[in-house]
Scaffold this active site. Structure first.
Site, short mmCIF file in Angstrom:
data_model
loop_
_atom_site.label_atom_id
_atom_site.label_comp_id
_atom_site.label_asym_id
_atom_site.label_seq_id
_atom_site.Cartn_x
_atom_site.Cartn_y
_atom_site.Cartn_z
N HIS A 32 0.86 -1.18 0.00
CA HIS A 32 0.00 0.00 0.00
C HIS A 32 0.90 1.23 0.00
O HIS A 32 1.75 1.39 0.87
CB HIS A 32 -0.87 -0.06 1.26
CG HIS A 32 -1.91 1.00 1.35
ND1 HIS A 32 -3.13 0.90 0.70
CD2 HIS A 32 -1.95 2.16 2.04
CE1 HIS A 32 -3.87 1.96 0.99
NE2 HIS A 32 -3.17 2.76 1.80
N ASP A 34 0.91 5.21 0.16
CA ASP A 34 0.10 6.35 0.56
C ASP A 34 0.66 7.64 -0.02
O ASP A 34 1.75 8.06 0.36
CB ASP A 34 0.08 6.46 2.09
CG ASP A 34 -0.82 5.42 2.72
OD1 ASP A 34 -1.99 5.34 2.32
OD2 ASP A 34 -0.35 4.70 3.63
N HIS A 65 -2.83 4.58 -2.89
CA HIS A 65 -3.92 5.33 -2.22
C HIS A 65 -3.62 6.82 -2.37
O HIS A 65 -2.74 7.35 -1.71
CB HIS A 65 -3.95 4.89 -0.74
CG HIS A 65 -4.96 5.60 0.09
ND1 HIS A 65 -4.97 5.52 1.47
CD2 HIS A 65 -6.01 6.42 -0.24
CE1 HIS A 65 -5.96 6.24 1.95
NE2 HIS A 65 -6.60 6.80 0.94
N GLY A 143 0.11 7.76 9.61
CA GLY A 143 0.11 6.37 10.06
C GLY A 143 0.15 6.34 11.59
O GLY A 143 0.30 7.38 12.24
N GLY A 144 0.00 5.16 12.14
CA GLY A 144 0.17 4.98 13.58
C GLY A 144 -0.95 5.53 14.46
O GLY A 144 -0.76 5.72 15.65
N GLY A 176 -4.91 2.04 11.57
CA GLY A 176 -4.99 1.52 12.94
C GLY A 176 -5.37 0.06 13.05
O GLY A 176 -5.79 -0.40 14.12
C1 DX5 Z 1 -3.37 7.01 6.65
C2 DX5 Z 1 -2.92 6.04 5.58
C3 DX5 Z 1 -2.76 4.65 6.08
C4 DX5 Z 1 -1.74 4.46 7.17
C5 DX5 Z 1 -1.87 3.10 7.77
O1 DX5 Z 1 -3.65 8.23 6.05
O2 DX5 Z 1 -3.85 6.02 4.52
O3 DX5 Z 1 -2.49 3.79 4.98
O4 DX5 Z 1 -0.45 4.64 6.71
O5 DX5 Z 1 -0.93 2.99 8.79
P1 DX5 Z 1 -1.28 2.33 10.19
O6 DX5 Z 1 -1.63 0.91 9.93
O7 DX5 Z 1 -0.05 2.51 10.97
O8 DX5 Z 1 -2.47 3.09 10.75
ZN ZN Z 2 -3.70 4.42 2.97
#
Ligand code: DX5
Ligand code: ZN
Length: 237
Positions: A32, A34, A65, A143-144, A176
């Site tokens: 994925h 981002d 994404h 993320g996170g 998350g």
């Molecule tokens: C948030 C992103 C997610 C994120 C997921 O805007 O679209 O893809 O990086 O990361 P985790 O799993 O750490 O929430």
């Molecule tokens: Zn994403």
């Protein structure tokens, strides 16, 4: 088919190629990517040149994404860079059906994402044209973060709506997700799981992914689209 799509946002960007290889070996079927523009979301990540560099290192499916304004304008750049699936946001200012048709005209797979405040009903008119719906389980941008549990009801609503009409579609959750809460999402009908920190920050990515696959076996929501994603059969421009 159940798919784990680790988000490289949580990876070591200085070793991006190796990081992707690492999760591929650990059992991920997609990665994925981002893309954040500092405008649609209050953060900047990376753009098409980085995707193109990573593409040289792996043939894994790139699940891109786009968290950007004017996604249609950048579709060609990301396809040329090696994207296989392009997901844009319903809330971006382009007309969703235009973006969908444009991506499909390039023979790429198309997903549409909704933010936590956007109702499930927003995607219904587009379901038949889409390959995937992405239900954001956190506010996009970072993320996170912690999952917003209320968003899971939208996964259930979309999966139910699609099933009742015989529409085969992938439902992706993003934000998350970890092995403590995955069951909520898979039981509601999600079959493509984005996990950034849960996979990349674990001592052994394989343990996390294996456990995710075990959980998914309890709630097998096959999309029927999986054969189109078989390695080597994915078409790129
Ligand atoms: C948030 C992103 C997610 C994120 C997921 O805007 O679209 O893809 O990086 O990361 P985790 O799993 O750490 O929430
Ligand atoms: Zn994403």
């Amino acid at each position: 088919m159940f798919i784990v799509s680790p988000s490289v946002l949580a990876s070591d960007f200085s070793q991006l190629g190796a990081e992707i290889k690492r999760v591929e070996k650990a059992g991920a079927s997609y990665v994925h990517l981002d893309i954040m523009d500092g405008h649609f979301v209050p953060n900047i990540s990376f753009g098409a040149p980085v995707v193109a560099s990573a593409r040289k290192k792996t043939s894994i499916i790139f699940d891109v994404h786009l968290m950007i304004t004017n996604p249609k304008r950048y579709v060609d750049d990301f396809l040329r860079a090696g994207a296989d699936i392009i997901t844009f946001h319903y809330e971006s200012d382009d007309e969703p059906s235009d973006v969908i048709q444009y991506i499909k005209s390039k023979e790429a797979r198309v997903g549409m994402a909704i933010k936590p405040a956007t109702p499930a009903e927003a995607v219904y008119p587009f379901l038949e044209a889409l390959d995937m719906v992405l239900v954001m389980t956190v506010e996009p941008g970072f993320g996170g973060q912690k999952i917003i549990p209320e968003t899971i009801e939208k996964v259930r609503a979309i999966r139910t709506y699609a099933n009742e009409r015989g529409i085969k579609i992938d439902v992706q959750v993003d934000g998350g997700i970890n092995n403590d809460n995955l069951k909520l999402a898979t039981e509601a009908g999600a079959n493509v799981i984005v996990a950034g920190s849960a996979v990349f920050n674990a001592p052994r990515a394989k343990d996390v992914i294996d456990k995710m696959k075990k959980t998914a076996e309890l709630y097998p929501f096959g999309s029927g689209l999986e054969e189109r994603f078989e390695k080597g059969k994915v078409r790129r421009i």
